[in-house]
Design a protein around this motif. Sequence first.
Motif, PDB file in Angstrom:
ATOM      1  N   UNK A   1       0.831  -1.202   0.000  1.00 55.35           N
ATOM      2  CA  UNK A   1       0.000   0.000   0.000  1.00 55.35           C
ATOM      3  C   UNK A   1       0.875   1.265   0.000  1.00 55.35           C
ATOM      4  N   UNK A   2       1.948   1.145   0.793  1.00 55.72           N
ATOM      5  CA  UNK A   2       2.869   2.283   0.926  1.00 55.72           C
ATOM      6  C   UNK A   2       3.532   2.587  -0.425  1.00 55.72           C
ATOM      7  N   UNK A   3       3.896   1.483  -1.131  1.00 58.85           N
ATOM      8  CA  UNK A   3       4.561   1.641  -2.427  1.00 58.85           C
ATOM      9  C   UNK A   3       3.627   2.314  -3.436  1.00 58.85           C
TER      10      UNK A   3
ATOM     11  N   UNK B   1       4.054   5.905  -5.122  1.00 60.50           N
ATOM     12  CA  UNK B   1       4.065   6.033  -6.584  1.00 60.50           C
ATOM     13  C   UNK B   1       3.051   7.075  -7.063  1.00 60.50           C
ATOM     14  N   UNK B   2       1.865   6.969  -6.464  1.00 57.26           N
ATOM     15  CA  UNK B   2       0.801   7.921  -6.832  1.00 57.26           C
ATOM     16  C   UNK B   2       1.226   9.352  -6.492  1.00 57.26           C
ATOM     17  N   UNK B   3       1.807   9.492  -5.315  1.00 54.24           N
ATOM     18  CA  UNK B   3       2.247  10.828  -4.871  1.00 54.24           C
ATOM     19  C   UNK B   3       3.316  11.368  -5.823  1.00 54.24           C
ATOM     20  N   UNK B   4       4.262  10.473  -6.187  1.00 57.86           N
ATOM     21  CA  UNK B   4       5.343  10.868  -7.086  1.00 57.86           C
ATOM     22  C   UNK B   4       4.773  11.315  -8.445  1.00 57.86           C
ATOM     23  N   UNK B   5       3.820  10.502  -8.963  1.00 52.32           N
ATOM     24  CA  UNK B   5       3.208  10.828 -10.259  1.00 52.32           C
ATOM     25  C   UNK B   5       2.497  12.173 -10.178  1.00 52.32           C
ATOM     26  N   UNK B   6       1.813  12.384  -9.057  1.00 50.55           N
ATOM     27  CA  UNK B   6       1.070  13.637  -8.890  1.00 50.55           C
ATOM     28  C   UNK B   6       2.019  14.843  -8.876  1.00 50.55           C
TER      29      UNK B   6
END
Length: 442
Positions: free
Chosen positions: A2-4, A8-13
């Motif tokens: 979940x953390x990964x 990833x989502x945060x990085x993409x955002x």
Amino acid sequence: MLLLVGSLLLFTFVVYLRRTHPEPHMDWGDLDLTSIVIPDEFHWGVATAAHQIEGGLRNNWTVFESSNEMEQSGQACDHWNLWKQDFQLISDLGLSTYRFSIEWSRLEPEQGVWEEGPLQEYSRMVDDLLSKGIRPMITLHHFSHPAWWEEKGGFSKAENIPEFVNYCEKVHNALSDRVSIWCTINEPVVFSSMGYALGQFPPGKRSIRLCISVMKNMMRAHARVYNLLKSKNPNSSIGMAKNVTLFDPTNRWSPIDWAASRLLDWIWNGAWKRAILKGRMFGSRIEGARSSLDFIGLNYYTHFITGLFVPTATKDLDFQRREHEIETDFGYPMYAEGFRRAIEYASGFGVPIEVTENGVADASDSLRPEHLMRHIWILSEAIKDGYDVKSFHYWSLMDNFEWAEGYSMRFGLYEVNYGNQTRSLRQSGEIYRDLIESQVKR
Ligand code: IFM
């Protein structure tokens, strides 16, 4: 896991945010500013406006200045008495064009009372410039007009337009045998929004409805002057000086910021182009406006980073800047990259471009050299890429009365000591002079 996914989502955002804003910026450190090459026939110059330099006036501005607690223009640079020496300063810079405005209130101080002396003085100015090999470019309306015309409502009433046209015709009759290039109106969008929506310029009104009607009347006035002067002397090249401010959303991904910036861009820039290309403005037909331009005068200063909060008075303006942008004395950022975008916008008028103003308020002259070089580099690249730009007028020859900001903003290549009216060339002035010399001698 979940953390990964979360990271990833945060990085993409974050990548998305960085990519979607801001607007184009350059890494100036990597550029060779000495690669500037400008064609031989290009005109280098400076610009001023009557109310900002002449002194001793009585017009819509002086009335406004004394009825509001603001700095008085007073003697300004006393240019009305010192113009000969000021023209020598222009010549000392090696310039070949000078943009200045005629003060209608000198010529017609009371309605229907025409003074010959001031028109003859302007005529002598024209002769002096020509004798120095400097092309005079005349602006017929640069924010100031007679107090009596203001009392009648100025540009807020369509029925007042013939008086403005009459004044323009008189000046054109007297000078068009020697003056080949004319600006009808300077920055109509600034005049109308500052005077009728933000209340910072005379007459200090705050009504969007009135502001839009002033914009339309200014466009009508431009069109009538254009068509009349062309019919009198087809050799006159006639345009208007358009302030092109770019509106960039604070966050491109925010529909609100985006919509606010598009709306402001439409009012500030789009409506004027539509008037020239289609003959319509804000839903009204503007008689004679279509194609009423031989050139477009481009005044470029900055971009405006726009969000939900759209200020309703300039005093409330908290100019936003991107992190890496340098602040000018005025508070808005230096954004030379936008000069290219403004040139692209101006080219859409379908006529050659004269850069009628570009400069910076910088009392210490610590930013102006870089500001100058970046903008001229952009200009040179735009010309190399085929944009039809004929001239560049630095704003301004010398420090002067900066309207609602009074004397605190210093835009001059020459510093003015208002105590004894001496002018001293700033380092940026030397850089401009040397750059022009190197281009001319190439
Ligand atoms: O001083 C003004 C000028 O009168 C119109 N264009 C912008 C300049 C600097 O603010």
